[in-house]
Design a protein around this motif. Structure first.
Motif, PDB file in Angstrom:
ATOM      1  N   CYS A   1       0.836  -1.202   0.000  1.00  0.00           N
ATOM      2  CA  CYS A   1       0.000   0.000   0.000  1.00  0.00           C
ATOM      3  C   CYS A   1       0.869   1.249   0.000  1.00  0.00           C
ATOM      4  O   CYS A   1       1.914   1.289   0.647  1.00  0.00           O
ATOM      5  CB  CYS A   1      -0.919  -0.006   1.224  1.00  0.00           C
TER       6      CYS A   1
ATOM      7  N   LYS B   1      -0.267   4.109   1.068  1.00  0.00           N
ATOM      8  CA  LYS B   1      -0.810   5.071   2.026  1.00  0.00           C
ATOM      9  C   LYS B   1      -0.448   4.699   3.463  1.00  0.00           C
ATOM     10  O   LYS B   1       0.084   3.624   3.719  1.00  0.00           O
ATOM     11  CB  LYS B   1      -2.325   5.190   1.832  1.00  0.00           C
ATOM     12  N   ASP B   2      -0.780   5.614   4.348  1.00  0.00           N
ATOM     13  CA  ASP B   2      -0.299   5.492   5.718  1.00  0.00           C
ATOM     14  C   ASP B   2      -1.403   5.760   6.742  1.00  0.00           C
ATOM     15  O   ASP B   2      -1.148   6.419   7.770  1.00  0.00           O
ATOM     16  CB  ASP B   2       0.849   6.497   5.935  1.00  0.00           C
ATOM     17  N   CYS B   3      -2.597   5.274   6.485  1.00  0.00           N
ATOM     18  CA  CYS B   3      -3.723   5.527   7.398  1.00  0.00           C
ATOM     19  C   CYS B   3      -3.295   5.141   8.828  1.00  0.00           C
ATOM     20  O   CYS B   3      -2.711   4.066   9.035  1.00  0.00           O
ATOM     21  CB  CYS B   3      -4.933   4.717   6.947  1.00  0.00           C
TER      22      CYS B   3
ATOM     23  N   TYR C   1      -4.582   4.023  11.403  1.00  0.00           N
ATOM     24  CA  TYR C   1      -5.197   2.906  12.131  1.00  0.00           C
ATOM     25  C   TYR C   1      -4.840   1.554  11.528  1.00  0.00           C
ATOM     26  O   TYR C   1      -5.210   0.514  12.061  1.00  0.00           O
ATOM     27  CB  TYR C   1      -6.737   3.052  12.085  1.00  0.00           C
ATOM     28  N   CYS C   2      -4.130   1.540  10.396  1.00  0.00           N
ATOM     29  CA  CYS C   2      -4.076   0.322   9.588  1.00  0.00           C
ATOM     30  C   CYS C   2      -2.765  -0.447   9.758  1.00  0.00           C
ATOM     31  O   CYS C   2      -1.675   0.123   9.644  1.00  0.00           O
ATOM     32  CB  CYS C   2      -4.261   0.701   8.120  1.00  0.00           C
TER      33      CYS C   2
ATOM     34  N   ILE D   1      -1.386  -2.566   7.777  1.00  0.00           N
ATOM     35  CA  ILE D   1      -0.542  -2.754   6.585  1.00  0.00           C
ATOM     36  C   ILE D   1      -0.157  -1.411   5.967  1.00  0.00           C
ATOM     37  O   ILE D   1       0.220  -1.333   4.802  1.00  0.00           O
ATOM     38  CB  ILE D   1      -1.188  -3.700   5.545  1.00  0.00           C
ATOM     39  N   ARG D   2      -0.240  -0.356   6.766  1.00  0.00           N
ATOM     40  CA  ARG D   2       0.169   0.971   6.273  1.00  0.00           C
ATOM     41  C   ARG D   2       1.622   0.923   5.805  1.00  0.00           C
ATOM     42  O   ARG D   2       2.444   0.139   6.308  1.00  0.00           O
ATOM     43  CB  ARG D   2      -0.040   2.027   7.362  1.00  0.00           C
TER      44      ARG D   2
ATOM     45  N   GLY E   1      -4.145  -3.261  -0.920  1.00  0.00           N
ATOM     46  CA  GLY E   1      -3.729  -1.921  -0.514  1.00  0.00           C
ATOM     47  C   GLY E   1      -3.904  -0.985  -1.700  1.00  0.00           C
ATOM     48  O   GLY E   1      -4.231  -1.412  -2.802  1.00  0.00           O
ATOM     49  N   GLU E   2      -3.679   0.298  -1.435  1.00  0.00           N
ATOM     50  CA  GLU E   2      -3.989   1.283  -2.480  1.00  0.00           C
ATOM     51  C   GLU E   2      -2.741   1.681  -3.268  1.00  0.00           C
ATOM     52  O   GLU E   2      -1.780   2.203  -2.707  1.00  0.00           O
ATOM     53  CB  GLU E   2      -4.599   2.512  -1.801  1.00  0.00           C
TER      54      GLU E   2
ATOM     55  N   LEU F   1      -4.986  -5.990   8.798  1.00  0.00           N
ATOM     56  CA  LEU F   1      -5.453  -4.612   8.920  1.00  0.00           C
ATOM     57  C   LEU F   1      -5.605  -4.221  10.382  1.00  0.00           C
ATOM     58  O   LEU F   1      -5.372  -3.091  10.772  1.00  0.00           O
ATOM     59  CB  LEU F   1      -6.802  -4.449   8.224  1.00  0.00           C
TER      60      LEU F   1
HETATM   61  S1  SF4 Z   1      -4.607  -0.676   3.122  1.00  0.00           S
HETATM   62 FE1  SF4 Z   1      -6.243   0.852   3.038  1.00  0.00          FE
HETATM   63  S2  SF4 Z   1      -6.546   1.442   5.181  1.00  0.00           S
HETATM   64 FE2  SF4 Z   1      -4.535   0.424   5.070  1.00  0.00          FE
HETATM   65  S3  SF4 Z   1      -3.071   2.105   4.777  1.00  0.00           S
HETATM   66 FE3  SF4 Z   1      -3.632   1.317   2.773  1.00  0.00          FE
HETATM   67  S4  SF4 Z   1      -5.317   2.664   2.093  1.00  0.00           S
HETATM   68 FE4  SF4 Z   1      -5.092   2.931   4.323  1.00  0.00          FE
END
Ligand code: SF4
Length: 365
Positions: free
Chosen positions: A61, A63-65, A67-68, A70-71, A107-108, A316
Motif C-alpha cells: 500500500c 498510504k499510511d492511514c 489505524y491500519c 498494513i500501512r 492496498g492502495e 489490517l
Molecule cells: S490498506 Fe487501506 S486502510 Fe490500510 S493504509 Fe492502505 S489505504 Fe489505508
C-alpha cells in the motif's frame, strides 16, 4: 424512555437526534430495535445471505492511514502480491463453489501498471466464467478514467469506505497530506456512482475521538449519498499503528461490537433494500458476530478465499483471522451456522440490490 423508543421505531427514517437516542438503547429498548430491524430485513431481503469470495490479493500500500496494520510505514508485515494465476485460481474456486461473486481487495496503489493489471484480470475472470462471476473491486482511490476502464472490463461493484464521514475526525485518523484527502475520497465515491457502479462505503465504529453524534452523522451520510452497499465494522486497534497510543481511551471491545450491531440495525431500517456486509471484524470480537449481524440486518458474507499462506500478512487490525483461522469459512460450515438462525445461502445469484436498480431508474447518481 422505553415508550419513546417504541414510538421512534414506528418511523421509517430518523433524524440525527433520533439516531443518537437509538444508539444509546439498552436492555428492552435494544431488543425492540433489533426486532424491528430483523422484521425489515425479512420483509425486504428475506432470511437470506449472498456470498462474495474475498481475495486479498496484495498487502502492498502506498498510504499510511494511522489505524491500519498494513500501512506503508509499518515494516513488520511481510509484503506479498499474489500472481495473476493465484488470483485466477481463487476466482475459479469461488465460481465452482457457487459463490456467484468475488471481491478483489488490496492496498492502495495508483499506476498505469496497476490499471492494466486489474483490467486484464477482470477480462480473464469474465472470460472463464462466461460473464457469470460478479466482481466487486476494493482497491481504493483512483482517477475516474481508471474506474471507467475497470467498469467496462466487468467490475460492477466498488467498495470505498469513507471510514469517518466527519472531515475533522477523518483528519485525526489519517496523515495530514495530499495523499490522504477527505475531499478526494468523496469525489471518488461520486465518480463511482456516476460511472454506474453499485457503490459501497462504510465506517469504523468505536474510533478514538469519535462521538455518538459522529456515528449518527455517518448513517445520515450513507442515506444522503444514496449508497447501494455498506461494509462497516468495529475499530480494532493494531499495535503497530500510531493510533495505538489512544488505546486506553477506547470503549471496551464488547461495547464496540454492540454499537456496530445497533448501527447495522438502524441502517437496515433507514435503507431497507441495500446490501450490508456482516464483517469479519465483528467475528473477531465474538465468534458468533457474523450470525448476530445477519440476524438483525446484514445480508452479505465474504468468506476469505485468499490462499492461506498469505492471510497472516493482510493484517489490517489485531487478531484478524489468518491462516490458523479458528473460524471455518467453508460453505458447509457457513450453511450449518446460518441454519441455526434460520437463514439460507443463495447460490449462483449475484444478489444485486433493489436499491441500485431504483437509483438508476430515478436517474440518481
Ligand atoms: S490498506 Fe487501506 S486502510 Fe490500510 S493504509 Fe492502505 S489505504 Fe489505508
Amino acid at each position: 424512555m422505553a415508550n419513546s423508543i417504541k414510538e421512534l421505531l414506528k418511523q421509517d427514517d430518523f433524524s440525527k437526534d433520533d439516531i443518537v437516542k437509538l444508539l444509546h438503547a439498552e436492555g428492552e429498548e435494544k431488543i425492540m430495535l433489533f426486532q424491528k430491524s430483523a422484521e425489515v430485513k425479512e420483509k425486504y431481503i428475506g432470511k437470506r445471505v449472498w456470498l462474495r469470495g474475498l481475495i486479498e490479493f496484495s498487502n502492498v500500500c502506498s498510504k499510511d492511514c494511522l489505524y491500519c496494520g498494513i500501512r506503508k510505514s509499518n515494516k513488520n508485515p511481510e509484503r506479498y502480491d499474489l500472481t495473476d494465476d493465484e488470483i485466477l485460481a481463487a476466482a475459479q474456486f469461488a465460481y465452482e463453489s457457487g459463490y456467484a461473486s468475488i471481491a478483489l481487495q488490496s492496498g492502495e496503489l495508483e499506476s498505469p501498471f496497476i490499471t492494466n493489471r486489474i483490467e486484464n484480470l477482470l477480462n480473464k475472470v469474465k472470460k472463464f466464467s462466461n460473464g457469470e462471476l460478479g466482481i466487486t473491486l476494493s482497491v481504493g482511490e483512483q482517477e475516474p478514467e481508471v474506474y471507467k476502464k475497470w467498469f467496462d472490463a466487468g467490475a460492477h461493484r466498488y467498495l470505498l469506505r469513507i471510514e469517518a464521514s466527519n472531515p475533522v475526525l477523518y483528519k485525526k485518523i489519517h496523515p495530514d497530506n495530499k495523499k490522504h484527502n477527505f475531499r478526494r475520497r468523496l469525489d471518488c465515491l461520486q465518480s463511482l456512482q456516476d460511472i454506474g457502479y453499485q457503490a459501497g462505503t462504510g465506517v469504523m465504529i468505536g474510533l478514538p475521538f469519535q462521538t455518538t453524534e459522529d456515528l449518527a452523522n455517518d448513517l445520515l451520510f450513507m442515506r444522503d449519498f444514496d449508497i447501494d452497499m455498506v461494509g462497516m465494522g468495529p475499530y480494532i486497534e493494531h499495535v503497530d499503528t500510531p493510533l495505538i497510543k489512544y488505546a486506553d481511551k477506547l470503549l471496551p471491545l464488547k461495547e464496540r461490537f454492540e454499537l456496530t450491531l445497533k448501527m447495522i440495525a438502524l441502517l437496515r431500517i433507514m435503507m431497507k433494500d441495500i446490501n450490508m456486509v456482516a464483517s469479519t471484524a465483528q467475528q473477531t470480537i465474538d465468534p458468533e458476530g457474523r450470525e448476530k449481524s445477519v440476524e438483525i440486518g446484514a445480508n452479505i458474507i465474504m468468506p476469505n478465499i485468499t490462499p492461506g499462506k498469505y492471510r497472516d500478512d493482510y493484517n489490517l487490525y489485531a487478531n484478524k483471522p489468518g491462516s490458523d483461522n479458528i473460524y471455518d469459512d467453508s460453505v458447509s460450515n457457513l450453511e450449518a451456522r446460518l441454519a441455526l438462525i434460520d437463514t439460507e445461502i443463495v447460490y449462483g445469484k449475484w444478489g444485486d440490490t433493489k436499491h441500485y436498480e431504483k437509483r438508476r431508474k430515478r436517474g440518481g447518481r
